[in-house]
Design a protein around this motif. Structure first.
Motif, short mmCIF file in Angstrom:
data_model
loop_
_atom_site.label_atom_id
_atom_site.label_comp_id
_atom_site.label_asym_id
_atom_site.label_seq_id
_atom_site.Cartn_x
_atom_site.Cartn_y
_atom_site.Cartn_z
N VAL A 192 0.83 -1.21 0.00
CA VAL A 192 0.00 0.00 0.00
C VAL A 192 0.87 1.26 0.00
O VAL A 192 0.49 2.28 -0.59
CB VAL A 192 -0.95 -0.01 1.22
CG1 VAL A 192 -1.75 1.29 1.30
CG2 VAL A 192 -1.91 -1.19 1.14
N LEU A 193 2.01 1.19 0.68
CA LEU A 193 2.93 2.34 0.77
C LEU A 193 4.27 1.94 0.14
O LEU A 193 5.26 1.71 0.83
CB LEU A 193 3.14 2.75 2.23
CG LEU A 193 1.86 3.07 3.03
CD1 LEU A 193 2.22 3.28 4.50
CD2 LEU A 193 1.16 4.29 2.46
N LEU A 207 1.16 2.91 11.86
CA LEU A 207 0.85 3.19 10.46
C LEU A 207 0.83 4.70 10.22
O LEU A 207 1.26 5.17 9.16
CB LEU A 207 -0.50 2.57 10.09
CG LEU A 207 -0.53 1.04 10.02
CD1 LEU A 207 -1.95 0.53 9.82
CD2 LEU A 207 0.38 0.55 8.90
N ARG A 208 0.39 5.44 11.20
CA ARG A 208 0.36 6.90 11.06
C ARG A 208 1.77 7.45 10.93
O ARG A 208 2.04 8.34 10.12
CB ARG A 208 -0.37 7.52 12.26
CG ARG A 208 -0.61 9.03 12.12
CD ARG A 208 -1.47 9.56 13.24
NE ARG A 208 -2.87 9.19 13.07
CZ ARG A 208 -3.50 8.24 13.76
NH1 ARG A 208 -2.84 7.54 14.68
NH2 ARG A 208 -4.77 7.97 13.56
N GLU A 209 2.70 6.91 11.71
CA GLU A 209 4.10 7.35 11.64
C GLU A 209 4.72 7.02 10.29
O GLU A 209 5.65 7.70 9.85
CB GLU A 209 4.92 6.71 12.76
CG GLU A 209 4.57 7.22 14.15
CD GLU A 209 5.22 6.42 15.26
OE1 GLU A 209 5.34 6.96 16.36
OE2 GLU A 209 5.61 5.24 15.02
N LEU A 210 4.22 5.99 9.64
CA LEU A 210 4.72 5.62 8.32
C LEU A 210 4.09 6.45 7.21
O LEU A 210 4.42 6.26 6.03
CB LEU A 210 4.46 4.13 8.06
CG LEU A 210 5.25 3.15 8.94
CD1 LEU A 210 4.78 1.73 8.70
CD2 LEU A 210 6.75 3.28 8.71
N SER A 214 -5.97 7.55 6.54
CA SER A 214 -7.01 6.68 7.11
C SER A 214 -7.44 5.61 6.11
O SER A 214 -7.68 4.46 6.49
CB SER A 214 -8.22 7.52 7.54
OG SER A 214 -8.73 8.27 6.44
N LEU A 215 -7.49 5.97 4.84
CA LEU A 215 -7.86 4.98 3.81
C LEU A 215 -6.74 3.94 3.66
O LEU A 215 -7.02 2.75 3.50
CB LEU A 215 -8.12 5.68 2.47
CG LEU A 215 -9.38 6.55 2.40
CD1 LEU A 215 -9.48 7.23 1.04
CD2 LEU A 215 -10.63 5.69 2.66
N ASP A 216 -5.49 4.41 3.69
CA ASP A 216 -4.35 3.48 3.62
C ASP A 216 -4.40 2.49 4.78
O ASP A 216 -4.17 1.28 4.59
CB ASP A 216 -3.02 4.25 3.67
CG ASP A 216 -2.77 5.07 2.42
OD1 ASP A 216 -3.31 4.73 1.36
OD2 ASP A 216 -2.03 6.08 2.52
N ARG A 217 -4.66 3.02 5.97
CA ARG A 217 -4.68 2.15 7.16
C ARG A 217 -5.77 1.09 7.05
O ARG A 217 -5.55 -0.08 7.37
CB ARG A 217 -4.87 3.00 8.43
CG ARG A 217 -3.71 3.95 8.69
CD ARG A 217 -3.73 4.49 10.11
NE ARG A 217 -4.86 5.36 10.38
CZ ARG A 217 -4.87 6.66 10.16
NH1 ARG A 217 -3.79 7.25 9.64
NH2 ARG A 217 -5.92 7.39 10.47
N ALA A 218 -6.93 1.51 6.59
CA ALA A 218 -8.02 0.55 6.43
C ALA A 218 -7.66 -0.51 5.39
O ALA A 218 -7.96 -1.70 5.56
CB ALA A 218 -9.30 1.29 6.01
N ASP A 219 -7.00 -0.07 4.31
CA ASP A 219 -6.60 -0.99 3.24
C ASP A 219 -5.57 -1.99 3.75
O ASP A 219 -5.66 -3.21 3.47
CB ASP A 219 -6.04 -0.20 2.07
CG ASP A 219 -5.86 -1.04 0.80
OD1 ASP A 219 -6.34 -2.20 0.80
OD2 ASP A 219 -5.27 -0.54 -0.17
#
Length: 257
Positions: A192-193, A207-210, A214-219
């Motif tokens: 995803v990233l 995940l926020r630090e990376l 919010s959409l990325d985290r859910a994915d």
């Protein structure tokens, strides 16, 4: 001041290892462990003795028994005994793994050989400015799979003290998220990233630090659950503060599934 001999340096390394591992099983800071006081007087009981010896025997590659701790009751005496067993006075194996890694990373960052006699020198005395400290922490985080901040170098300002801190915080026997679960999360993060360095994806980061939205985290979470074939409660997923905790939540859901 004369520099310590190889034998003295080895003995100091061994003592730091014994103190750090004793501090871990006693749940105290390394500086609270007195090298000259018998460990039983500092709170070590029979169960903790077994735990301590399992850790130290793994470091030094020996099979010291509880009865031998009675014969070498203080941290200094126990460290000297391990040095004797490993032939450490002749430059043998009695070297704490974490301190060895810190030395190697320092040599890499400073682009020179690192003399163990400088273990107790401050990072400032070693010529390290803020940029080099950031680089050192980055290299160490990659080697040790951690997510530390360079500010820790100010709190533990010498290689020896910083290595003792790291040994107290984590070691090879510290519980970690199950490898398969964490690696599934890491694969999802990198997919995803894609611009995220693999070394940056550690159990201690979020995940926020990376940089995940919010959409990325859910994915990422959805992909990880799909690959593991599980569903985890949304409230527990939301409560996970880092990837290690997320892996634990997914593993527990997997066990219940």
């Amino acid at each position: 001041m004369s520099l310590p001999s190889n034998a003295t340096s080895t003995s100091q390394d061994a003592l730091r290892t014994v103190v750090a591992r004793a501090a871990k099983v006693l749940f105290v800071a390394p500086e609270e462990v007195d090298p000259e006081v018998p460990l039983v007087e500092q709170g070590l009981d029979s169960i903790l003795t077994v735990e301590l010896l399992e850790s130290l025997n793994g470091v030094f590659g020996q099979q010291v028994r509880a009865a031998e701790v009675n014969e070498h009751p203080t941290p200094r005496e126990l460290a000297a005994y391990y040095v004797q067993l490993t032939g450490g006075s002749d430059g043998g194996r009695a070297q704490p793994p974490v301190l060895a890694v810190v030395r190697e990373c320092l040599a890499e960052v400073l682009m020179t050989e690192f003399d163990p006699a400088m273990d107790d020198s401050t990072f400032a005395d070693l010529g390290m400015d803020s940029i080099l400290k950031v680089e050192l922490i980055s290299v160490l985080n990659t080697r040790l799979n951690r997510s530390d901040d360079e500010k820790l170098l100010n709190e533990h300002p010498t290689p020896a003290r910083f290595a003792a801190y790291l040994a107290h915080q984590t070691d090879d026997e510290a519980p970690q998220p199950l490898p398969e679960t964490f690696m599934v999360i890491r694969e999802a993060v990198l997919e995803v990233l894609p611009e995220t360095p693999a070394a940056a994806v550690t159990p201690g980061c979020s995940l926020r630090e990376l940089g995940a939205s919010s959409l990325d985290r859910a994915d990422i979470v959805a992909q990880a659950m799909h690959r593991l074939g599980i569903e985890a409660p949304a409230d527990r997923l939301a409560a996970a503060e880092n990837l290690g905790e997320l892996a634990t939540v997914l593993e527990q859901s997997r066990d219940r599934g």
